[in-house]
Scaffold this motif. Structure first.
Motif, PDB file in Angstrom:
ATOM      1  N   SER A  52       0.822  -1.218   0.000  1.00 18.30           N
ATOM      2  CA  SER A  52       0.000   0.000   0.000  1.00 18.30           C
ATOM      3  C   SER A  52       0.854   1.266   0.000  1.00 18.30           C
ATOM      4  CB  SER A  52      -0.931   0.004   1.216  1.00 18.30           C
ATOM      5  OG  SER A  52      -0.169   0.086   2.417  1.00 18.30           O
ATOM      6  N   ILE A  53       2.154   1.130   0.187  1.00 16.06           N
ATOM      7  CA  ILE A  53       3.055   2.289   0.236  1.00 16.06           C
ATOM      8  C   ILE A  53       3.551   2.705  -1.144  1.00 16.06           C
ATOM      9  CG2 ILE A  53       3.786   1.809   2.595  1.00 16.06           C
ATOM     10  CD1 ILE A  53       6.331   0.501   1.465  1.00 16.06           C
ATOM     11  N   TYR A  54       3.206   1.914  -2.177  1.00 17.22           N
ATOM     12  CA  TYR A  54       3.685   2.180  -3.536  1.00 17.22           C
ATOM     13  C   TYR A  54       2.596   2.779  -4.414  1.00 17.22           C
ATOM     14  CZ  TYR A  54       7.742  -0.711  -2.472  1.00 17.22           C
ATOM     15  OH  TYR A  54       8.886  -1.207  -1.919  1.00 17.22           O
ATOM     16  N   SER A  55       3.015   3.658  -5.331  1.00 16.96           N
ATOM     17  CA  SER A  55       2.093   4.162  -6.348  1.00 16.96           C
ATOM     18  C   SER A  55       1.898   3.072  -7.404  1.00 16.96           C
ATOM     19  CB  SER A  55       2.643   5.439  -7.003  1.00 16.96           C
ATOM     20  OG  SER A  55       3.703   5.114  -7.889  1.00 16.96           O
ATOM     21  N   GLN A  56       0.867   3.175  -8.190  1.00 12.92           N
ATOM     22  CA  GLN A  56       0.601   2.196  -9.254  1.00 12.92           C
ATOM     23  C   GLN A  56       1.724   2.164 -10.283  1.00 12.92           C
ATOM     24  OE1 GLN A  56      -1.931  -0.103  -9.597  1.00 12.92           O
ATOM     25  NE2 GLN A  56      -2.419   0.489  -7.500  1.00 12.92           N
ATOM     26  N   THR A  57       2.438   3.274 -10.425  1.00 13.03           N
ATOM     27  CA  THR A  57       3.508   3.371 -11.431  1.00 13.03           C
ATOM     28  C   THR A  57       4.902   3.276 -10.808  1.00 13.03           C
ATOM     29  OG1 THR A  57       3.445   5.780 -11.282  1.00 13.03           O
ATOM     30  CG2 THR A  57       2.073   4.749 -12.992  1.00 13.03           C
ATOM     31  N   ALA A  58       4.982   2.723  -9.619  1.00 14.48           N
ATOM     32  CA  ALA A  58       6.263   2.637  -8.900  1.00 14.48           C
ATOM     33  C   ALA A  58       7.297   1.835  -9.692  1.00 14.48           C
ATOM     34  CB  ALA A  58       6.057   1.997  -7.536  1.00 14.48           C
ATOM     35  N   ILE A  59       8.551   2.205  -9.488  1.00 24.24           N
ATOM     36  CA  ILE A  59       9.693   1.510 -10.088  1.00 24.24           C
ATOM     37  C   ILE A  59      10.569   0.991  -8.958  1.00 24.24           C
ATOM     38  CG2 ILE A  59      11.829   1.829 -11.407  1.00 24.24           C
ATOM     39  CD1 ILE A  59      10.322   3.945 -13.054  1.00 24.24           C
ATOM     40  N   PHE A  60      11.015  -0.265  -9.093  1.00 33.01           N
ATOM     41  CA  PHE A  60      11.971  -0.854  -8.165  1.00 33.01           C
ATOM     42  C   PHE A  60      13.203  -1.230  -8.968  1.00 33.01           C
ATOM     43  CE2 PHE A  60      13.883  -4.736  -6.364  1.00 33.01           C
ATOM     44  CZ  PHE A  60      14.313  -4.221  -5.156  1.00 33.01           C
ATOM     45  N   HIS A  61      14.379  -0.807  -8.471  1.00 30.61           N
ATOM     46  CA  HIS A  61      15.634  -1.070  -9.176  1.00 30.61           C
ATOM     47  C   HIS A  61      16.670  -1.507  -8.166  1.00 30.61           C
ATOM     48  CE1 HIS A  61      18.980   0.679 -11.979  1.00 30.61           C
ATOM     49  NE2 HIS A  61      18.792  -0.609 -12.173  1.00 30.61           N
ATOM     50  N   ASP A  62      17.211  -2.712  -8.377  1.00 28.30           N
ATOM     51  CA  ASP A  62      18.308  -3.195  -7.544  1.00 28.30           C
ATOM     52  C   ASP A  62      19.338  -3.853  -8.447  1.00 28.30           C
ATOM     53  OD1 ASP A  62      17.410  -5.806  -8.082  1.00 28.30           O
ATOM     54  OD2 ASP A  62      17.037  -6.315  -6.006  1.00 28.30           O
ATOM     55  N   PRO A  63      20.422  -4.387  -7.896  1.00 26.63           N
ATOM     56  CA  PRO A  63      21.459  -4.974  -8.749  1.00 26.63           C
ATOM     57  C   PRO A  63      21.003  -6.182  -9.564  1.00 26.63           C
ATOM     58  CG  PRO A  63      22.367  -4.453  -6.612  1.00 26.63           C
ATOM     59  CD  PRO A  63      20.879  -4.278  -6.507  1.00 26.63           C
ATOM     60  N   ILE A  64      19.877  -6.787  -9.194  1.00 26.76           N
ATOM     61  CA  ILE A  64      19.412  -7.979  -9.893  1.00 26.76           C
ATOM     62  C   ILE A  64      18.257  -7.692 -10.836  1.00 26.76           C
ATOM     63  CG2 ILE A  64      18.387 -10.274  -9.565  1.00 26.76           C
ATOM     64  CD1 ILE A  64      19.944 -10.388  -6.915  1.00 26.76           C
ATOM     65  N   GLY A  65      17.345  -6.816 -10.449  1.00 29.82           N
ATOM     66  CA  GLY A  65      16.144  -6.613 -11.238  1.00 29.82           C
ATOM     67  C   GLY A  65      15.729  -5.168 -11.393  1.00 29.82           C
ATOM     68  N   TYR A  66      14.831  -4.974 -12.363  1.00 28.21           N
ATOM     69  CA  TYR A  66      14.223  -3.673 -12.628  1.00 28.21           C
ATOM     70  C   TYR A  66      12.745  -3.937 -12.874  1.00 28.21           C
ATOM     71  CZ  TYR A  66      13.266   0.846 -14.780  1.00 28.21           C
ATOM     72  OH  TYR A  66      12.765   2.092 -15.061  1.00 28.21           O
ATOM     73  N   ALA A  67      11.897  -3.482 -11.967  1.00 30.89           N
ATOM     74  CA  ALA A  67      10.464  -3.713 -12.069  1.00 30.89           C
ATOM     75  C   ALA A  67       9.754  -2.372 -12.245  1.00 30.89           C
ATOM     76  CB  ALA A  67       9.959  -4.423 -10.828  1.00 30.89           C
ATOM     77  N   GLY A 140       2.659  10.926  -0.677  1.00 33.75           N
ATOM     78  CA  GLY A 140       3.475  10.103   0.200  1.00 33.75           C
ATOM     79  C   GLY A 140       3.738   8.693  -0.299  1.00 33.75           C
ATOM     80  N   LEU A 141       3.205   8.330  -1.477  1.00 30.27           N
ATOM     81  CA  LEU A 141       3.426   6.990  -2.023  1.00 30.27           C
ATOM     82  C   LEU A 141       4.791   6.901  -2.699  1.00 30.27           C
ATOM     83  CD1 LEU A 141      -0.082   6.262  -3.578  1.00 30.27           C
ATOM     84  CD2 LEU A 141       0.867   5.370  -1.427  1.00 30.27           C
ATOM     85  N   ILE A 142       5.417   5.742  -2.596  1.00 27.74           N
ATOM     86  CA  ILE A 142       6.727   5.537  -3.212  1.00 27.74           C
ATOM     87  C   ILE A 142       6.571   5.421  -4.724  1.00 27.74           C
ATOM     88  CG2 ILE A 142       8.716   3.977  -3.397  1.00 27.74           C
ATOM     89  CD1 ILE A 142       8.150   3.178  -0.455  1.00 27.74           C
ATOM     90  N   THR A 143       7.329   6.254  -5.429  1.00 29.12           N
ATOM     91  CA  THR A 143       7.326   6.201  -6.893  1.00 29.12           C
ATOM     92  C   THR A 143       8.581   5.512  -7.420  1.00 29.12           C
ATOM     93  OG1 THR A 143       8.340   8.399  -6.998  1.00 29.12           O
ATOM     94  CG2 THR A 143       5.923   8.284  -7.150  1.00 29.12           C
ATOM     95  N   LYS A 144       9.657   5.546  -6.636  1.00 31.29           N
ATOM     96  CA  LYS A 144      10.894   4.886  -7.037  1.00 31.29           C
ATOM     97  C   LYS A 144      11.592   4.343  -5.797  1.00 31.29           C
ATOM     98  CE  LYS A 144      14.979   5.264  -9.882  1.00 31.29           C
ATOM     99  NZ  LYS A 144      15.851   6.121 -10.658  1.00 31.29           N
ATOM    100  N   HIS A 145      11.932   3.063  -5.860  1.00 29.39           N
ATOM    101  CA  HIS A 145      12.603   2.366  -4.754  1.00 29.39           C
ATOM    102  C   HIS A 145      13.891   1.805  -5.333  1.00 29.39           C
ATOM    103  CE1 HIS A 145      12.163  -1.123  -1.582  1.00 29.39           C
ATOM    104  NE2 HIS A 145      13.427  -0.826  -1.795  1.00 29.39           N
ATOM    105  N   SER A 146      15.007   2.425  -4.970  1.00 30.78           N
ATOM    106  CA  SER A 146      16.313   1.980  -5.449  1.00 30.78           C
ATOM    107  C   SER A 146      17.041   1.284  -4.314  1.00 30.78           C
ATOM    108  CB  SER A 146      17.163   3.162  -5.920  1.00 30.78           C
ATOM    109  OG  SER A 146      16.534   3.838  -6.974  1.00 30.78           O
ATOM    110  N   GLU A 147      17.637   0.140  -4.622  1.00 28.07           N
ATOM    111  CA  GLU A 147      18.477  -0.558  -3.658  1.00 28.07           C
ATOM    112  C   GLU A 147      19.850  -0.709  -4.287  1.00 28.07           C
ATOM    113  OE1 GLU A 147      19.020  -4.751  -1.234  1.00 28.07           O
ATOM    114  OE2 GLU A 147      17.216  -4.469  -2.431  1.00 28.07           O
ATOM    115  N   GLU A 148      20.869  -0.197  -3.587  1.00 24.20           N
ATOM    116  CA  GLU A 148      22.240  -0.239  -4.108  1.00 24.20           C
ATOM    117  C   GLU A 148      23.129  -0.915  -3.086  1.00 24.20           C
ATOM    118  OE1 GLU A 148      22.450   3.703  -6.792  1.00 24.20           O
ATOM    119  OE2 GLU A 148      21.902   4.022  -4.698  1.00 24.20           O
ATOM    120  N   TRP A 149      23.636  -2.090  -3.470  1.00 23.81           N
ATOM    121  CA  TRP A 149      24.471  -2.859  -2.559  1.00 23.81           C
ATOM    122  C   TRP A 149      25.750  -2.106  -2.257  1.00 23.81           C
ATOM    123  CZ3 TRP A 149      23.892  -8.174  -5.419  1.00 23.81           C
ATOM    124  CH2 TRP A 149      22.576  -8.616  -5.263  1.00 23.81           C
TER     125      TRP A 149
END
Length: 190
Positions: A52-67, A140-149
């Motif tokens: 519920s914390i994400y917007s419908q158009t949210a992007i998730f990016h980490d070293p393995i995937g891009y959603a 307040g919704l997350i539009t981009k969630h980046s994870e960088e190791w």
């Protein structure tokens, strides 16, 4: 693949050395709910409410995937408990000052997560330090969630040919995870 350039700016707009040196802070009341859901995701224990914390158009990016989009983001985190049957523990979870002038809608987190492939073996599979950069919209919704190791910038198509290849691989990995998670859900519905 994280950038090998120690001066490459990560998603926070800082170098890894700079983001690792940021002071910690207490989360605001508004941020606390978001952070509890983020912890659920990284503990490999997502609930329907976790997303519920994400917007419908949210992007998730980490070293393995891009959603790209809420469904694919959801699939990435719903896939974790299928891979890490022993779950995960969050050994460190620090909210950081935003640094570099900061954006009030961006939350920076320094975390250490230990993953377990099997049901609570005595030895963990892997412990990962990462910088989470959560960018939020006006509601307040997350539009981009980046994870960088290890706080290191991820390669993107802006990094030329090999960055483009890496980005395509990440999208393919995210798509495969979505198919895997979807198949598992259908198998359980029989």
């Amino acid at each position: 693949m994280p950038s090998s350039d120690p001066n490459a700016l990560n998603a926070s707009g800082l170098t890894p050395a700079q983001s690792k040196a940021l002071p910690t802070r207490q989360p605001t009341g508004e941020e606390s709910k978001i952070l509890e859901h983020i912890k659920e995701l990284y503990r490999c224990a997502p609930t329907n409410d976790s997303f519920s914390i994400y917007s419908q158009t949210a992007i998730f990016h980490d070293p393995i995937g891009y959603a790209d989009g809420l469904g694919p983001v959801r699939a990435q985190f719903e896939g974790l408990p299928k891979l890490f049957k022993g779950g995960a523990t969050i050994d460190k979870f620090e909210v950081l000052e935003s640094g570099n002038g900061g954006n009030l809608r961006t939350i920076l987190i320094n975390q250490d997560v230990t993953y377990y492939l099997k049901e609570r073996p005595s030895d963990p599979t892997k412990t990962v330090n990462s910088l989470l950069t959560l960018e939020r919209d006006g509601s307040g919704l997350i539009t981009k969630h980046s994870e960088e190791w290890d706080h290191k910038r991820e390669t993107t198509s802006e990094d030329g040919f090999f960055g483009t290849l890496n980005e395509w691989r990440k999208k393919a990995t995210a798509a495969a995870t979505g198919v895997f998670v979807g198949k598992e859900e259908k198998d359980h519905s029989k």
